[in-house]
Design an enzyme around this catalytic site. Structure first.
Site, PDB file in Angstrom:
ATOM      1  N   HIS A 108      -7.242 -24.646 -39.017  1.00 36.74           N
ATOM      2  CA  HIS A 108      -6.460 -25.435 -38.066  1.00 36.74           C
ATOM      3  C   HIS A 108      -5.837 -24.482 -37.045  1.00 36.74           C
ATOM      4  O   HIS A 108      -4.701 -24.036 -37.209  1.00 36.74           O
ATOM      5  CB  HIS A 108      -5.372 -26.226 -38.798  1.00 36.74           C
ATOM      6  CG  HIS A 108      -4.641 -27.206 -37.935  1.00 36.74           C
ATOM      7  ND1 HIS A 108      -4.107 -28.372 -38.430  1.00 36.74           N
ATOM      8  CD2 HIS A 108      -4.356 -27.211 -36.610  1.00 36.74           C
ATOM      9  CE1 HIS A 108      -3.512 -29.039 -37.453  1.00 36.74           C
ATOM     10  NE2 HIS A 108      -3.638 -28.325 -36.335  1.00 36.74           N
ATOM     11  N   GLU A 112      -9.777 -28.484 -37.621  1.00 39.62           N
ATOM     12  CA  GLU A 112      -8.845 -29.574 -37.354  1.00 39.62           C
ATOM     13  C   GLU A 112      -7.807 -29.138 -36.336  1.00 39.62           C
ATOM     14  O   GLU A 112      -7.510 -27.944 -36.194  1.00 39.62           O
ATOM     15  CB  GLU A 112      -8.180 -30.058 -38.644  1.00 39.62           C
ATOM     16  CG  GLU A 112      -7.365 -29.016 -39.380  1.00 39.62           C
ATOM     17  CD  GLU A 112      -6.767 -29.552 -40.673  1.00 39.62           C
ATOM     18  OE1 GLU A 112      -7.356 -30.475 -41.272  1.00 39.62           O
ATOM     19  OE2 GLU A 112      -5.707 -29.036 -41.071  1.00 39.62           O
ATOM     20  N   HIS A 119      -2.962 -32.961 -47.308  1.00 37.69           N
ATOM     21  CA  HIS A 119      -1.563 -32.597 -47.058  1.00 37.69           C
ATOM     22  C   HIS A 119      -0.742 -32.741 -48.340  1.00 37.69           C
ATOM     23  O   HIS A 119      -0.571 -33.835 -48.864  1.00 37.69           O
ATOM     24  CB  HIS A 119      -0.911 -33.417 -45.943  1.00 37.69           C
ATOM     25  CG  HIS A 119       0.243 -32.680 -45.312  1.00 37.69           C
ATOM     26  ND1 HIS A 119       0.087 -31.814 -44.250  1.00 37.69           N
ATOM     27  CD2 HIS A 119       1.553 -32.646 -45.616  1.00 37.69           C
ATOM     28  CE1 HIS A 119       1.261 -31.293 -43.919  1.00 37.69           C
ATOM     29  NE2 HIS A 119       2.164 -31.779 -44.740  1.00 37.69           N
TER      30      HIS A 119
END
Length: 243
Positions: A43, A70, A195
């Site tokens: 990310h 991401e 997450h």
């Protein structure tokens, strides 16, 4: 079996804290795959506080499993993704200064924006997943925007799972996850999640969300690796995902 994609951002945070190239992010990715990871997730953020844009370029030719990038679809992010062409791009509605991803897309309000971004990525042959809260009303918007998958934001689930040990009657939130997953599957969207998933709460989620294709886990996995070692930790997480 649900696939495990290891988010290696935290290894880059450790490297950047000291400078130099320890740990070596390329070697970390290779070792994660060698130890059983089904994919590598990164990310990159605008400030490059962990994964740098050059890391993404360097990782592309060496990742032999699934490569997932991401982030928020800014111009720089889109340019990077179109240059490196990962297997999957996961779109996250992060404002530039946010510490970590903490919300899903409003697929109704941002429908036109998402359609444009997703169309561009899919023309390049990249599978697209979008970060979504457990909200059944936003699922159709993800489909009509052109997404292939949704990634359920599991931060609230992880918090409620912990609280349910002392207040089990308050674990109503999980119904939202089950209903969102069912709706996504019914209209042809595949399902990812990520997450705050960890060795404590992952098995329950997997067992009750049978549609789950892939989880992306970074922070908790890296913390566990400090105690258990990286190879053992990856195997521990994969066992939680067995059918």
């Amino acid at each position: 079996m649900t696939k495990l994609s290891v988010n290696i951002n935290k290894f880059a945070t450790l490297r950047n804290a000291r400078g130099g190239n320890l740990p070596d992010i390329i070697q970390v990715a290779k070792d994660c795959e060698r130890f059983g990871a089904d994919g590598i997730t990164v990310h990159p953020r605008p400030d490059e506080r962990h994964i740098r844009y050059q890391d993404v370029r360097d990782l592309k030719p060496i990742v032999t499993t699934e490569f997932n990038i991401e982030g928020y679809p800014s111009k720089d992010f889109m340019d990077l993704v179109l240059e490196t062409k990962p297997h999957q791009a996961t779109l996250v509605p992060d404002p530039p200064g946010v510490l970590t991803s903490n919300n899903g897309w409003d697929t109704v309000h941002y429908q036109a924006f998402l359609k444009d971004v997703i169309s561009t990525l899919k023309k390049a042959g990249i599978r697209v997943s979008i970060f979504l809260n457990p909200d059944i009303s936003k699922v159709e918007g993800a489909k009509s925007a052109g997404a292939d998958r949704i990634e359920l934001y599991t931060g609230p689930y992880a918090e409620e799972y912990t609280n349910a040990r002392t207040q089990p009657q308050n674990f109503r939130l999980f119904n939202d996850y089950k209903n969102t997953a069912r709706e996504a599957s019914a209209i042809g969207l595949e399902l990812n999640a990520g997450h705050d998933l960890n060795l404590d709460n992952l098995r329950f989620f997997k067992l009750h969300i049978p549609q789950l294709k892939e989880v992306s886990i970074g922070h908790a996995l890296v913390c566990d690796a400090i105690y258990f070692g990286l190879e053992n930790t990856i195997q521990l997480y994969k066992r939680q995902l067995q059918d």
